[in-house]
Motif scaffolding. Sequence first.
Motif, mmCIF file in Angstrom:
data_model
loop_
_atom_site.group_PDB
_atom_site.id
_atom_site.type_symbol
_atom_site.label_atom_id
_atom_site.label_comp_id
_atom_site.label_asym_id
_atom_site.label_seq_id
_atom_site.Cartn_x
_atom_site.Cartn_y
_atom_site.Cartn_z
ATOM 1 N N GLY A 98 30.539 30.638 41.425
ATOM 2 C CA GLY A 98 30.124 30.800 40.054
ATOM 3 C C GLY A 98 31.290 30.796 39.100
ATOM 4 N N ARG A 99 30.945 30.661 37.821
ATOM 5 C CA ARG A 99 31.975 30.518 36.799
ATOM 6 C C ARG A 99 32.835 31.777 36.689
ATOM 7 N NH1 ARG A 99 29.917 29.691 30.748
ATOM 8 N NH2 ARG A 99 28.953 31.671 31.355
ATOM 9 N N ARG A 100 32.225 32.910 36.697
ATOM 10 C CA ARG A 100 32.963 34.163 36.488
ATOM 11 C C ARG A 100 34.004 34.375 37.577
ATOM 12 N NH1 ARG A 100 30.203 40.166 35.961
ATOM 13 N NH2 ARG A 100 32.165 41.327 35.603
ATOM 14 N N ARG A 101 33.607 34.221 38.812
ATOM 15 C CA ARG A 101 34.550 34.425 39.919
ATOM 16 C C ARG A 101 35.607 33.334 39.958
ATOM 17 N NH1 ARG A 101 30.743 36.525 44.963
ATOM 18 N NH2 ARG A 101 30.028 38.442 43.921
ATOM 19 N N ALA A 102 35.212 32.128 39.604
ATOM 20 C CA ALA A 102 36.201 31.039 39.588
ATOM 21 C C ALA A 102 37.274 31.309 38.537
ATOM 22 C CB ALA A 102 35.501 29.708 39.332
ATOM 23 N N VAL A 103 36.854 31.748 37.346
ATOM 24 C CA VAL A 103 37.819 32.051 36.274
ATOM 25 C C VAL A 103 38.701 33.234 36.688
ATOM 26 C CG1 VAL A 103 38.029 32.890 33.906
ATOM 27 C CG2 VAL A 103 36.379 31.075 34.456
ATOM 28 N N LEU A 104 38.052 34.251 37.288
ATOM 29 C CA LEU A 104 38.831 35.413 37.740
ATOM 30 C C LEU A 104 39.857 35.008 38.799
ATOM 31 C CD1 LEU A 104 39.333 38.447 37.642
ATOM 32 C CD2 LEU A 104 37.521 38.744 39.362
ATOM 33 N N GLY A 105 39.426 34.162 39.731
ATOM 34 C CA GLY A 105 40.356 33.686 40.763
ATOM 35 C C GLY A 105 41.486 32.875 40.159
ATOM 36 N N ALA A 106 41.151 32.041 39.158
ATOM 37 C CA ALA A 106 42.179 31.226 38.503
ATOM 38 C C ALA A 106 43.176 32.114 37.777
ATOM 39 C CB ALA A 106 41.516 30.242 37.532
ATOM 40 N N VAL A 107 42.676 33.162 37.110
ATOM 41 C CA VAL A 107 43.575 34.085 36.389
ATOM 42 C C VAL A 107 44.524 34.791 37.372
ATOM 43 C CG1 VAL A 107 43.666 36.209 35.023
ATOM 44 C CG2 VAL A 107 42.015 34.397 34.456
ATOM 45 N N LEU A 108 43.970 35.244 38.503
ATOM 46 C CA LEU A 108 44.807 35.917 39.507
ATOM 47 C C LEU A 108 45.860 34.967 40.065
ATOM 48 C CD1 LEU A 108 42.088 37.998 41.416
ATOM 49 C CD2 LEU A 108 43.834 38.849 39.823
ATOM 50 N N CYS A 109 45.429 33.719 40.304
ATOM 51 C CA CYS A 109 46.404 32.734 40.810
ATOM 52 C C CYS A 109 47.522 32.517 39.790
ATOM 53 C CB CYS A 109 45.713 31.409 41.114
ATOM 54 S SG CYS A 109 44.663 31.451 42.585
ATOM 55 N N VAL A 110 47.142 32.407 38.520
ATOM 56 C CA VAL A 110 48.146 32.188 37.475
ATOM 57 C C VAL A 110 49.092 33.395 37.406
ATOM 58 C CG1 VAL A 110 48.483 31.919 34.992
ATOM 59 C CG2 VAL A 110 46.713 30.598 36.157
ATOM 60 N N LEU A 111 48.557 34.615 37.489
ATOM 61 C CA LEU A 111 49.387 35.817 37.442
ATOM 62 C C LEU A 111 50.339 35.867 38.644
ATOM 63 C CD1 LEU A 111 46.800 38.522 36.277
ATOM 64 C CD2 LEU A 111 48.692 37.542 34.959
ATOM 65 N N MET A 112 49.767 35.551 39.801
ATOM 66 C CA MET A 112 50.611 35.605 41.004
ATOM 67 C C MET A 112 51.730 34.569 40.924
ATOM 68 S SD MET A 112 51.099 37.287 43.717
ATOM 69 C CE MET A 112 49.566 38.166 43.878
ATOM 70 N N VAL A 113 51.357 33.364 40.481
ATOM 71 C CA VAL A 113 52.392 32.320 40.358
ATOM 72 C C VAL A 113 53.396 32.726 39.290
ATOM 73 C CG1 VAL A 113 52.804 29.938 39.655
ATOM 74 C CG2 VAL A 113 50.914 30.459 41.205
ATOM 75 N N GLY A 114 52.916 33.321 38.214
ATOM 76 C CA GLY A 114 53.830 33.762 37.151
ATOM 77 C C GLY A 114 54.814 34.799 37.661
ATOM 78 N N ILE A 115 54.336 35.717 38.505
ATOM 79 C CA ILE A 115 55.231 36.736 39.068
ATOM 80 C C ILE A 115 56.300 36.067 39.911
ATOM 81 C CG2 ILE A 115 55.320 38.659 40.702
ATOM 82 C CD1 ILE A 115 52.544 39.473 39.676
ATOM 83 N N PHE A 116 55.886 35.106 40.753
ATOM 84 C CA PHE A 116 56.863 34.430 41.602
ATOM 85 C C PHE A 116 57.839 33.623 40.764
ATOM 86 C CE2 PHE A 116 54.240 35.523 45.190
ATOM 87 C CZ PHE A 116 55.135 35.596 46.260
ATOM 88 N N VAL A 117 57.329 33.045 39.664
ATOM 89 C CA VAL A 117 58.250 32.281 38.799
ATOM 90 C C VAL A 117 59.308 33.207 38.222
ATOM 91 C CG1 VAL A 117 58.407 31.010 36.626
ATOM 92 C CG2 VAL A 117 56.621 30.450 38.263
ATOM 93 N N VAL A 118 58.887 34.396 37.845
ATOM 94 C CA VAL A 118 59.842 35.344 37.262
ATOM 95 C C VAL A 118 60.825 35.835 38.325
ATOM 96 C CG1 VAL A 118 60.081 37.599 36.159
ATOM 97 C CG2 VAL A 118 58.270 36.017 35.427
ATOM 98 N N LEU A 119 60.289 36.129 39.524
ATOM 99 C CA LEU A 119 61.137 36.688 40.575
ATOM 100 C C LEU A 119 61.976 35.606 41.254
ATOM 101 C CD1 LEU A 119 58.640 39.205 42.230
ATOM 102 C CD2 LEU A 119 60.492 39.711 40.643
ATOM 103 N N PHE A 120 61.387 34.456 41.452
ATOM 104 C CA PHE A 120 62.128 33.425 42.196
ATOM 105 C C PHE A 120 62.077 32.110 41.420
ATOM 106 C CE2 PHE A 120 59.961 36.248 45.240
ATOM 107 C CZ PHE A 120 61.059 36.840 45.849
ATOM 108 N N PRO A 121 62.674 32.021 40.284
ATOM 109 C CA PRO A 121 62.615 30.790 39.501
ATOM 110 C C PRO A 121 63.260 29.614 40.203
ATOM 111 C CG PRO A 121 64.189 32.311 38.556
ATOM 112 C CD PRO A 121 63.541 33.084 39.628
ATOM 113 N N ALA A 122 64.246 29.891 41.039
ATOM 114 C CA ALA A 122 64.955 28.791 41.693
ATOM 115 C C ALA A 122 64.063 28.054 42.664
ATOM 116 C CB ALA A 122 66.204 29.332 42.412
#
Length: 637
Positions: free
Chosen positions: A32-56
């Motif tokens: 469903g749309r709600r869970r898909a958006v929530l999953g996408a947001v979590l993925c973006v947050l997780m990737v953002g954290i890794f970008v901040v921690l390990f930009p290289a």
Amino acid sequence: MTTAVTNYVLPLKLAFLNFYFLPIVLAGYFLGRRRAVLGAVLCVLMVGIFVVLFPASFAPSGRSLDLYAHIPMWGGFLILAGAVVGRLHEKLADEVAVVRRLNEELQQRHVELQRVNDELRDHGENLESRVRERTEELEDSKRAVEAIKTKVEDTLYATMDSSVVNMIIEGRLRNEKRTMTVLFSDLAGFTPYSEDVPPEVVIRDLNRYLGDMEPVLLAYRGHIDKYMGDGIMCEFGAPLHFETHRLMAVVAALKMQEKLTSLHYPWHMRIGIASGSTITGLIGNKRQTYTAIGDVVNLAARLEKLCPPERVLVDRYTWEDVSRFVDGRKRRDVPVKEVRDTERERQLEALHERLAVAEDDAELLHQIGRVHLALDEPVEAFQYLERGLKSDPKHVQCKVAYAEASLQLQEQGRISIKGKRRRVEAYEITGLRNPLDDRHKIPAELAAELAHVPGLIAIPVDVMLPVEALSARIGHSTVVAALSYAIATVLGLSDRERLDVLHAGFVADIGMEIVPHHLLNRRGAFSSTEFELVKQHPAEGVRLLRSMGYESEPLLAMVRDSHEAWDGSGYPNGLRGEDIPRGARIVAVADTYDALTSWRPTREPWARDAALDEIREGGAVGRYDPEVVAALTKLLG
């Protein structure tokens, strides 16, 4: 967790970012749309954290600014992909749900429709069965009603004239005063006969006699009122009015006498006929009958009682109307009421028999006047004594009796002669006149030559007489036949052709049976509709002749074309000239001549010369065959 492990393990994390679209799209479709958006947001947050921690690990070249711009864009598209796919999935799911619901409803309706069809089939089968049963019941009821109707009609027709029954059903029968003719008949010698034979034989013979008389009366439009033992009461001119009711009654009476004689019954018939104004209508309460009442009825019954056996006795009004068609003689005046002095009545009868031979015998007239004075009948005495004085002014006894009659009239009061009369004039009909004896239309020499011709006619005269009586044209068929035969002889036709012409002339107008009786003696011209009806009678004549067994084509063609004209203006087919059978042209001229020279209720007869001039003029203008006109002129000119 999967995102963290993936970002930790995989070395080329930036290249692997597009992989995240697959689970998000699948999540949008399945979760469903709600869970898909929530999953996408979590993925973006997780990737953002890794970008901040390990930009290289995301940008080995050290271009961090591009990385920070790329990651938000990627995250936005990832969230958008989850939202779009989720929304599409929801919409598709809604559509699928609607379709599923519609399918379920359709299935339910199909089941319901199947159930209704089954019910309708069962109902239809039951309805068809019920309709069949109901139809059979209705048909049985209809047959029962028809059977009852037939029985009722048969009963009514057995007790009433068919015209009376029809007029009762249609509500057209009225109680009214009308001029008509009444006929009474009975059998002389029937009472002694009925006392000497078994009753069943009496009834059998009586029914046979009545069965022989009925067709004669009905053929001349008589209304059989009632049977009175061996007596018959019949009215003519009621309930349907016929202008020639007197003539039809007299001809019917003559044919009744003729038939009784030909069948060799052991009795003799007396017939009395009177005409005048009567009251007609239905009389009775529960049991009703259509009849006539009045002085005319009583007079007809009285004439029948006074009539000699095998004779027909009529009153003066009837005689005046039919005398041009029948032979007869005046009998003595008959008493209106019952005879009391039979001796003087027999004396009057004998004196009148002598007076018939010597009409101006003053002594006989004086004796008749004296008898009437003795019977207290001064009106009748006065008339005969007056005739005696006119015959012999010096007859002394006649003068004395005349004075006595005058005194008796004065003593009885000053009332009209008609009101004082106790007797009526009676005329005895002896038979139909021979139409060829009419010197007004047939010269004596020609009549002598044609005397044998009626004997050559093989068609019974009764075929034409009822039609002729209805239209007051008694003898027309005989004259037309004889003249047609004579014209054919002048023209040199063969014996076979002359016989065909003879019979065609005799039955040429048999189809007039279909013409309404009020048109037969119509005064003035026909309307177009009426004339179209009259024009049908030649074809009807052919049909009637075929139904009677006459199949001679030359004869039928002459009858059919007897009203065609030489110039093509005739009917029914507008034939002209030689296309018209020669016999038909002959009959047309003979028919016209007799019609012009015969008396009709609407006009007096034409003089012979005037009729011939009219026919010659018709030949000159093309109405008639000139050769046939010349032959008629040769015969009569």
